[in-house]
Scaffold this motif. Structure first.
Motif, short mmCIF file in Angstrom:
data_model
loop_
_atom_site.label_atom_id
_atom_site.label_comp_id
_atom_site.label_asym_id
_atom_site.label_seq_id
_atom_site.Cartn_x
_atom_site.Cartn_y
_atom_site.Cartn_z
N ASN A 164 9.46 3.77 -16.86
CA ASN A 164 10.36 4.86 -16.53
C ASN A 164 11.18 4.56 -15.28
OD1 ASN A 164 9.36 6.49 -18.67
ND2 ASN A 164 7.60 7.08 -17.39
N SER A 203 16.33 13.65 -16.83
CA SER A 203 15.93 12.48 -17.60
C SER A 203 14.41 12.36 -17.62
CB SER A 203 16.54 11.21 -17.00
OG SER A 203 16.20 10.08 -17.76
N PRO A 204 13.76 12.32 -18.79
CA PRO A 204 12.30 12.30 -18.84
C PRO A 204 11.71 11.07 -18.14
CG PRO A 204 13.23 12.81 -21.00
CD PRO A 204 14.37 12.39 -20.14
N GLY A 205 10.55 11.28 -17.53
CA GLY A 205 9.78 10.17 -17.00
C GLY A 205 10.14 9.70 -15.61
N ALA A 245 12.86 18.33 -17.24
CA ALA A 245 12.55 17.29 -18.21
C ALA A 245 11.06 17.01 -18.19
CB ALA A 245 13.35 16.02 -17.90
N ASP A 246 10.59 16.27 -19.20
CA ASP A 246 9.17 15.97 -19.34
C ASP A 246 8.75 14.79 -18.46
OD1 ASP A 246 9.27 17.93 -21.25
OD2 ASP A 246 9.21 16.55 -22.96
N ASN A 247 7.46 14.78 -18.10
CA ASN A 247 6.82 13.62 -17.48
C ASN A 247 7.44 13.21 -16.14
OD1 ASN A 247 4.97 13.15 -19.76
ND2 ASN A 247 6.84 12.58 -20.86
N ALA A 285 9.44 22.20 -19.84
CA ALA A 285 9.13 20.91 -19.24
C ALA A 285 7.63 20.62 -19.41
CB ALA A 285 9.52 20.89 -17.78
#
Length: 713
Positions: free
Chosen positions: A94, A119-121, A171-173, A213
Motif C-alpha cells: 500500500n 485511497s484504500p490502504g 476509505a478502507d484499511n 470505512a
C-alpha cells in the motif's frame, strides 16, 4: 451574575447542542467532508513529507497536503518539481506517507482542513520521523496500560485559523500512526452540530450511509495533547469520531484534554475495538464522557484501557444498536465535572467484566430503563451481565438498575439508588435488566466459627450468585460463585473472613441480566467485647460519604505497575507522629465580571498562586465551587457558575495541575456572600471559591482575597 446574555455560551456545553449533534448530524455532514473523490487506480507510492508548510505548489519540498493529494491521485506526479519527485518513490504494497521534517520544524500548522483520505490502504506513519524513539519514555512499559511513545510530528491549526478537523478518513484499511493532533474545533453553529475531531472516520457515500470505512487503524498517537504533554491553548472538540465505519481499531493512543469525548461513534461504529489506550482528562466543556458509543455498535469491545479523570462517565452507551463488551479496564477518578456512573448502559446484552472501578463521583455501573423500540411496552434494557468487577470508593451503588419512575437527569446518569423488591410483573418493563431482584441474605449477620462463615440467601431461581467481600461500601472482591436452585435458594461456606468484615452478593440470570447488590451482611464473633468495637467501626463506616479522594491516597492517573515484592524480615513499625497543620498564605477565591466566565488578568495571577501551592503540596486536592449574584434565573445562574468553575479548572490544568486533583460544583445564586444591595456586593458574589483538602486529613488555613474584584459600570 446578572443579565441574561444569549451570546454567552460554552462550546458543546448544553443539551441543545448535544441534540443538534445527534439529530442534525446526518443532514449537515455531507457538505463538510473535504475533497471526497473516488481515487483512481494507481501504483502504490512511498511519499516523504519534508516540509511543515501547508500549500500545494511547485517548490523544493513536499507538504502533508501534497502527500495526501498524491495518495488520493488528485495531484499528478508530472505536476511536481524534480526536488519534489525525489521524495516520491514506488512502494511495494500500500501507499505510505512518511516524514523527514527538518529538526525544529516538526509541527505542521494547517490553514484549512486537509483533503480526506480516499485511497484504500494508505498508511500515515509519524514513527518514521527522525528522532522518534520507541523506547521513550524510558519507563513507558512500567505503566498500565503502557504509555505510548511521545510523537515528534505534530499537526495543529495555524495561529488564528479555525480548522475543525485534523485527518478525515473515508476509505478502507487506512492506518494513522505515531502523530500528535490537537486544537481541532469550531465555534460556528453548523460545524458545531457536526463532530469536529482530531480524526474523523466516515463513509465515502455520506448521503446514503453506504460503504462505511472498514478496518481503519488508529494507533500510537497522542490526540488532544501536545508533544510536551501540555493542554493546548485551544482544545480539540473530540478525539476520534467514528461516524460510519466497521472494524475500526483504536489502540495504544494517549487521548486527553478534549472539550467533548475522547472517542465517540455516530451513525455506525460496528466492531469498533478500543484497546490499551490512556484516556485522561476529557469532556472539559461538553459531552463529558471518555468513551461515548451511539448508533450501530454491535460487537464492539472496550478492553484494557485506563480511563481516568474524565469529566463524566468512563464509558457511556447512548441508545446503542447492538451489544458491547467492556472488560479489563482501569476506570478511576471520573466524574470530575458531572457526577455520572463510571459505566452507563442503555441497550441489552452488554458484558461488563473484570474492570477496576474506583473513586467514582457516581455509581459504578448503571443500567437504565431504555426501551429498545421506543415503546414502553417493549421492555427495558435487559440481559446485561456485570460480573467479576472490582469496585471501591464510589458515591453510589456498585451496580444500579434505573427505573422509569425516577426521571430526573441525575437519576438516569448517576443512578437512582436501591430498588424495592419487585412486586409486579410490570416492573419487568420499567426497570433496567427486567427488575431482577437483588439477592437477600437470610440474616444481617453471620457468625465466624473456627474461621468458617456459612451464609444462606434467596434470589431469582436459576441465577448465578457471586458473593463479594465489601470494602468501603462497594463490591470489592469476588469470594466465590454459587448456583441458586429452582426455588432461588443459595448457600456457601466461606473461609478466611474475619469478624467485622462484610459481604454482599449479586445475581445474574441469563434471561434478565445482573441484579443490584444485596444489602451487606456482617461477619460476627462469639466474643462480646470484640463485637462492641466491631459495631462501632461499622457505624463509622456507614457515616462516610464515599469521598472521591479518601485520606491517605494521592490521586494519580498514571500509576506505575507495583514492583515485585522482596521478602524481608518483619520489622516492628514505628508510629509516625501526626502531621502538623499546613498554614498556607494562599488566596482561595477569584472574581468575575458581570455575566462573564472568562479569567481576568488579575484573577489569573491569583490562580497562578494557587497552582504554585498545588505543585508544592502534591497531597492537596481541591474543589472549585462556582457562584453568581442573585440576578437572572436560578437555572441560568447555575449554568454560569458551572462555566466559571470549569474555566478556573482548565486554567489550572494548563498550569500543569493534574485533572484528577480537581472536582467542580456549581451553587449559582444559592450561597450568596453578600445580600447584593449594590454593585460592589454583586461583585463579591460573582466568584469561584477554591476548597482545599489534604488527603492526610490535616488542617489547611487559607486567606480570602478581593484584589481581582470586578465591579460593573
Amino acid at each position: 451574575m446578572t443579565q441574561v446574555s444569549a451570546g454567552v455560551r460554552s462550546r458543546f456545553s448544553g443539551k441543545i447542542k448535544e441534540r443538534i449533534t445527534l439529530f442534525l448530524l446526518p443532514y449537515f455532514l455531507f457538505a463538510f467532508i473535504p475533497n471526497i473523490a473516488t481515487a483512481q487506480t494507481q501504483n502504490s507510492l512511498k511519499i516523504t513529507v519534508n516540509s511543515n508548510g501547508d500549500e500545494i505548489k511547485p517548490d523544493e519540498s513536499v507538504t502533508l497536503r501534497e502527500a495526501i493529494a498524491l495518495s488520493n491521485n488528485t495531484l499528478a506526479l508530472d505536476k511536481l518539481t524534480p526536488s519534489e519527485k525525489a521524495q516520491v518513490q514506488p512502494a511495494s504494497g500500500n501507499s505510505r506517507i512518511e516524514f523527514n521534517l527538518p529538526a525544529g520544524q516538526t509541527t505542521i500548522q494547517l490553514t484549512e482542513i486537509l483533503p480526506a483520505l480516499t485511497s484504500p490502504g494508505v498508511v500515515i506513519d509519524g514513527t518514521t520521523q527522525p528522532g522518534y524513539d520507541r523506547t521513550q519514555p524510558a519507563n513507558a512499559k512500567d505503566f498500565v496500560p503502557a504509555l505510548p511513545t511521545t510523537p515528534v510530528v505534530a499537526i495543529t491549526p495555524a495561529s488564528g485559523k479555525e480548522v475543525f478537523r485534523g485527518l478525515s478518513i473515508v476509505a478502507d484499511n487506512i492506518t494513522i500512526r505515531g502523530l500528535s493532533l490537537y486544537g481541532f474545533t469550531s465555534k460556528h453553529q453548523i460545524t458545531a452540530s457536526l463532530p469536529p475531531a482530531d480524526i474523523f472516520i466516515a463513509s465515502s457515500d455520506i448521503k446514503n450511509h453506504t460503504n462505511p470505512a472498514k478496518n481503519v487503524v488508529i494507533e500510537d498517537n497522542w490526540l488532544g495533547i501536545t508533544p510536551d504533554e501540555k493542554m493546548p491553548e485551544i482544545p480539540s472538540a473530540f478525539g476520534v469520531s467514528v461516524f460510519n465505519a466497521v472494524g475500526t481499531i483504536i489502540k495504544n493512543n494517549r487521548i486527553s484534554y478534549h472539550d467533548g469525548s475522547a472517542i465517540i461513534t455516530g451513525f455506525r461504529g460496528e466492531q469498533t475495538q478500543v484497546i490499551e489506550n490512556v484516556i485522561i482528562g476529557n469532556g472539559l466543556a461538553g459531552m463529558p464522557d471518555a468513551i461515548r458509543l451511539d448508533g450501530k455498535v454491535d460487537k464492539s469491545e472496550i478492553r484494557a484501557n485506563l480511563l481516568c479523570a474524565n469529566d463524566g462517565s468512563g464509558v457511556f452507551l447512548f441508545k446503542p444498536e447492538g451489544a458491547v463488551e467492556v472488560k479489563d479496564n482501569d476506570i478511576r477518578y471520573n466524574g470530575r465535572r458531572l457526577r455520572r456512573a463510571a459505566v452507563y448502559l442503555m441497550g441489552s446484552d452488554h458484558k461488563i467484566s473484570n474492570n477496576k472501578i474506583i473513586n467514582q463521583a457516581g455509581s459504578g455501573v448503571v443500567v437504565t430503563a431504555f426501551p429498545p423500540n421506543g415503546s414502553f411496552n417493549s421492555g427495558a434494557s435487559v440481559r446485561n451481565q456485570i460480573e467479576n468487577n472490582r469496585f471501591a470508593k464510589i458515591e453510589g451503588l456498585s451496580i444500579d438498575l434505573n427505573t422509569r419512575g425516577n426521571v430526573d437527569v441525575q437519576d438516569f446518569q448517576r443512578g437512582d439508588g436501591k430498588n424495592p423488591k419487585r412486586t409486579s410483573a410490570n416492573r419487568r418493563l420499567d426497570t433496567g435488566n427486567a427488575a431482577i431482584n437483588s439477592p437477600e441474605f437470610l440474616s444481617k449477620e453471620f457468625l465466624n466459627i473456627n474461621n468458617k462463615v456459612h451464609i444462606d440467601g434467596i434470589t431469582e431461581p436459576g441465577s448465578e450468585v457471586q458473593i463479594y467481600q465489601v470494602t468501603e461500601g462497594a463490591l470489592n472482591q469476588v469470594i466465590t460463585s454459587v448456583k441458586a436452585d429452582e426455588k432461588g435458594k443459595f448457600g456457601a461456606t466461606l473461609e478466611n473472613l474475619q469478624p467485622g468484615e462484610m459481604v454482599s452478593a449479586i445475581a445474574t440470570h441469563p434471561k434478565y441480566g445482573t441484579s443490584e447488590p444485596a444489602y451487606s451482611a456482617l461477619v460476627t464473633s462469639t466474643n462480646p467485647e470484640e463485637m462492641v468495637q466491631i459495631r462501632k467501626n461499622v457505624e463509622l463506616l456507614e457515616n462516610q460519604d464515599g469521598l472521591a479522594n479518601p485520606k491517605g491516597e494521592i490521586p494519580n492517573c498514571t500509576t506505575p505497575k507495583p514492583p515485585e515484592p522482596t521478602p524481608e524480615p518483619p520489622v516492628e513499625p514505628t508510629p509516625e507522629p501526626p502531621p502538623e497543620a499546613i498554614r498556607l498564605r494562599v488566596p482561595n477565591n477569584i472574581h468575575y465580571a458581570l455575566d462573564k466566565d472568562f479569567i481576568s488578568g488579575e484573577s489569573g495571577k491569583v490562580l497562578d498562586k494557587i497552582a504554585a501551592v498545588l505543585q508544592q503540596y502534591p497531597t492537596i486536592v481541591i474543589e472549585l465551587q462556582g457562584h453568581t449574584d442573585a440576578r437572572a434565573s436560578d437555572a441560568y445562574n447555575k449554568d454560569l457558575a458551572f462555566r466559571r468553575a470549569t474555566k478556573a479548572r482548565n486554567y489550572l490544568i494548563k498550569k500543569g495541575i493534574a485533572p484528577e486533583r480537581m472536582t467542580l460544583r456549581s451553587f449559582g445564586e444559592r450561597k450568596l456572600k453578600t445580600p447584593g444591595r449594590d454593585r460592589v456586593e454583586h461583585a463579591y458574589n460573582r466568584r469561584v471559591e477554591v476548597m482545599f483538602f489534604d488527603i492526610r486529613g490535616i488542617e489547611i488555613i487559607l486567606e480570602p482575597q478581593d484584589d481581582d474584584l470586578q465591579i460593573e459600570r
